[in-house]
Design a protein around this motif. Structure first.
Motif, PDB file in Angstrom:
ATOM      1  N   THR A 105      41.864  40.883  36.069  1.00 28.92           N
ATOM      2  CA  THR A 105      41.303  41.212  37.602  1.00 28.92           C
ATOM      3  C   THR A 105      39.867  41.733  37.203  1.00 28.92           C
ATOM      4  O   THR A 105      39.589  42.379  36.370  1.00 28.92           O
TER       5      THR A 105
ATOM      6  N   ALA B 294      37.909  39.349  41.870  1.00 26.25           N
ATOM      7  CA  ALA B 294      38.671  38.441  41.393  1.00 26.25           C
ATOM      8  C   ALA B 294      39.942  38.498  40.542  1.00 26.25           C
ATOM      9  O   ALA B 294      39.930  39.709  40.011  1.00 26.25           O
ATOM     10  N   GLN B 295      40.789  37.706  40.622  1.00 28.09           N
ATOM     11  CA  GLN B 295      42.073  37.841  40.055  1.00 28.09           C
ATOM     12  C   GLN B 295      42.695  36.484  40.015  1.00 28.09           C
ATOM     13  O   GLN B 295      42.612  35.642  40.452  1.00 28.09           O
ATOM     14  N   SER B 296      43.101  36.198  38.505  1.00 24.25           N
ATOM     15  CA  SER B 296      43.493  35.129  38.183  1.00 24.25           C
ATOM     16  C   SER B 296      44.118  35.153  36.820  1.00 24.25           C
ATOM     17  O   SER B 296      44.119  36.016  35.983  1.00 24.25           O
TER      18      SER B 296
ATOM     19  N   THR C 245      42.041  32.485  33.571  1.00 17.91           N
ATOM     20  CA  THR C 245      40.536  32.784  33.083  1.00 17.91           C
ATOM     21  C   THR C 245      40.611  31.865  31.824  1.00 17.91           C
ATOM     22  O   THR C 245      41.432  31.826  30.871  1.00 17.91           O
TER      23      THR C 245
ATOM     24  N   PHE D  15      36.280  33.403  35.543  1.00 25.05           N
ATOM     25  CA  PHE D  15      37.427  33.308  36.655  1.00 25.05           C
ATOM     26  C   PHE D  15      37.126  31.850  37.201  1.00 25.05           C
ATOM     27  O   PHE D  15      35.992  31.645  37.562  1.00 25.05           O
TER      28      PHE D  15
ATOM     29  N   SER E 130      39.622  31.968  42.796  1.00 30.88           N
ATOM     30  CA  SER E 130      40.137  33.262  42.384  1.00 30.88           C
ATOM     31  C   SER E 130      39.135  34.408  42.998  1.00 30.88           C
ATOM     32  O   SER E 130      39.716  35.155  43.062  1.00 30.88           O
ATOM     33  N   LEU E 131      38.196  33.991  43.165  1.00 32.58           N
ATOM     34  CA  LEU E 131      37.103  35.075  43.664  1.00 32.58           C
ATOM     35  C   LEU E 131      37.362  35.457  45.377  1.00 32.58           C
ATOM     36  O   LEU E 131      37.709  34.475  46.100  1.00 32.58           O
ATOM     37  N   ASN E 132      36.976  36.489  45.725  1.00 30.05           N
ATOM     38  CA  ASN E 132      37.110  36.862  47.187  1.00 30.05           C
ATOM     39  C   ASN E 132      35.693  36.865  47.628  1.00 30.05           C
ATOM     40  O   ASN E 132      34.580  37.752  47.446  1.00 30.05           O
ATOM     41  N   LYS E 133      35.230  35.663  47.994  1.00 30.07           N
ATOM     42  CA  LYS E 133      34.116  35.274  48.323  1.00 30.07           C
ATOM     43  C   LYS E 133      32.916  35.974  49.327  1.00 30.07           C
ATOM     44  O   LYS E 133      31.974  36.186  49.257  1.00 30.07           O
TER      45      LYS E 133
ATOM     46  N   TYR F 201      32.855  28.295  36.726  1.00 30.28           N
ATOM     47  CA  TYR F 201      33.720  29.600  36.540  1.00 30.28           C
ATOM     48  C   TYR F 201      32.867  30.747  36.615  1.00 30.28           C
ATOM     49  O   TYR F 201      31.507  30.601  36.176  1.00 30.28           O
TER      50      TYR F 201
END
Length: 93
Positions: free
Chosen positions: A3, A12-14, A17, A26, A30-33, A83
């Protein structure tokens, strides 16, 4: 699960990675754009190619150029195309 957080929010969370030169990259999905905006900053790596940056904004505070990515990396770094990695106080754990 890896995270990336800054200013109390998850950027982002994945669990997919990729580690390159001790940086966690990441996947773009997985991004909170909503926290990211394009930057005009660019840099060049001799083996990865041209790097683009994002600035991050959370609750009215901006972290300029705190994320970077290689949209079209050289062959040696094709596995991280698109990424995103972080620095400038973004915590990755």
């Amino acid at each position: 699960m890896t995270t990336a957080t800054w200013n109390g929010v998850t950027l982002a969370q994945s669990d997919a990675t990729v580690v390159v030169e001790n940086n966690q990259y990441f996947p773009p999905e997985s991004l909170n754009k909503e926290y990211f905006s394009d930057s005009n900053t660019h840099s060049t790596c001799s083996w990865k190619g041209t790097c683009n940056y994002y600035s991050i904004e959370v609750d009215g505070q901006t972290n300029q150029d705190a994320a970077w990515y290689y949209p079209t990396p050289k062959d040696a770094a094709k596995n991280i195309a698109g990424y995103v990695a972080f620095w400038k106080g973004v915590k990755v754990a």
